[in-house]
Design an enzyme around this catalytic site. Sequence first.
Site, PDB file in Angstrom:
ATOM      1  N   GLU A 158       4.660   5.999   3.534  1.00  0.00           N
ATOM      2  CA  GLU A 158       3.259   5.744   3.180  1.00  0.00           C
ATOM      3  C   GLU A 158       2.283   6.806   3.678  1.00  0.00           C
ATOM      4  OE1 GLU A 158       2.188   1.752   4.293  1.00  0.00           O
ATOM      5  OE2 GLU A 158       3.439   0.886   2.740  1.00  0.00           O
ATOM      6  N   GLU A 314       9.575  -1.457   0.053  1.00  0.00           N
ATOM      7  CA  GLU A 314       8.926  -2.530   0.816  1.00  0.00           C
ATOM      8  C   GLU A 314       8.214  -3.456  -0.153  1.00  0.00           C
ATOM      9  OE1 GLU A 314       6.244  -1.519   4.029  1.00  0.00           O
ATOM     10  OE2 GLU A 314       7.612   0.006   4.827  1.00  0.00           O
TER      11      GLU A 314
HETATM   12  C1  FCB Z   1       3.396  -1.231   5.424  1.00  0.00           C
HETATM   13  C2  FCB Z   1       4.153  -0.526   6.524  1.00  0.00           C
HETATM   14  C3  FCB Z   1       5.107  -1.422   7.274  1.00  0.00           C
HETATM   15  C4  FCB Z   1       4.520  -2.793   7.495  1.00  0.00           C
HETATM   16  C5  FCB Z   1       4.023  -3.366   6.213  1.00  0.00           C
HETATM   17  C6  FCB Z   1       3.472  -4.768   6.325  1.00  0.00           C
HETATM   18  O1  FCB Z   1       2.199  -0.565   5.202  1.00  0.00           O
HETATM   19  O2  FCB Z   1       4.901   0.535   5.989  1.00  0.00           O
HETATM   20  O3  FCB Z   1       5.446  -0.782   8.482  1.00  0.00           O
HETATM   21  O4  FCB Z   1       3.558  -2.741   8.464  1.00  0.00           O
HETATM   22  O5  FCB Z   1       3.030  -2.552   5.669  1.00  0.00           O
END
Ligand code: FCB
Length: 409
Positions: A158, A314
Amino acid sequence: MPRQFPDGFLWGAATSAHQVEGGNTNNDWWDFEQAPGTSAGESSGDGIDHVHRYADDFALLAALGHNTHRLSLEWSRIEPAPGAYSAAAIGHYRRVLTAARDAGLTPFVTLHHFTLPRWLAAAGGWLAPDAVDRFARYCRHVTAALGDLMPFVCTINEPQMIALHGYLEGYHPPGRTDPVLWQRVGRVLLHAHHAAVRAVRDAGGGRCGTGLAVQLPLLAPARDDDACRTLHRLLQAEIVDLYLDGLHGPDRGDWLGVQYYRKQWVDPAVPGRFADPPAGVQRTQMGWAVYPDGLRQMLHHAAARTGLPLYVTENGIATGEDTERVDYLHSHLTAVAQALAEGVDVRGYLHWSAFDNFEWAEGYRPTFGLIAVDRDRGFTRIPKPSAHTFARIAATGRLDVAIDPRAQP
Ligand code: FCB
């Protein structure tokens, strides 16, 4: 009902070193947690003691139907002082990755997930003149040592959130609120990705596929007026499209990691630039709006702009009500299945997160895990019903098994 997810699809969950390992005292986040006056609510402390419990954790995840696992290597452990690499840390991560592989989990390894070694933060972090070279050197070192165990290498987690939270919003280190630095750091991180791809390719001998993991929120103007539309265009360009359009040329990597949580409404009249979700929209413990079709839309957008194969690296929900996680899993995997059926090349889904863990400035309050951790009683791991739902979906490649109440444990 036929399978909705193909054979060979990767099923797993994600963590990052600082959020689970414990005792990461040599990075900028640790300092941010201890310093007075920052947004950090509590210290990461012992994490969930994954640094000692990784083998049992991997066995548990494999028993819950996972065939891959995403974790990150902690740069500050591997390079505790500039140019001084720790053989002990490399040895530790060799044991970790071997344990994952031997448990039947394909290692999906992130090289930089938010934390910087303290020495690099002191030298200016991503704005230090040699930051990209330093990162490339670290990537080369790690790949030379561990490349045989890293079929998937995620260079940076990210980049847009590192830039946004750390340099514009100020609630991640280094706590800056400077629009010029925000835009500069995003571009530095894109260079760092390209340099890391080169470094991993040179040192990995073709064994390691590389990719960037980008968070792609579905952004929308809060109102249909010029001010909202103008800010929406800027944030769409700086948070989303800069990174997708930057993935061109020989060093762009082999795949793209898409991370999706929510829809966000842009409003220049609101101090934080993002408005609260409209009334009636479901919100999580983080206050984030649940909006499943945004995942389908952002997978299409990412595929169209980059042409790369995609992995959802994610996606998840912070909630104390696990039935909400079951619903979230089902609705967001439906979005992935629809994208697949519409021709998008999605090859895996890694849920955030395997375990309840340290959620950065929010501390341990938000619970994102498929597995709870009792940090007061020996760090006991307690799989939630959603972990079993996930296992059924992964085993069958079908979603109808998830909503049949008789299928719940
Ligand atoms: C993302 C992050 C991860 C976690 C999630 C909820 O932005 O990559 O580490 O904190 O959010």
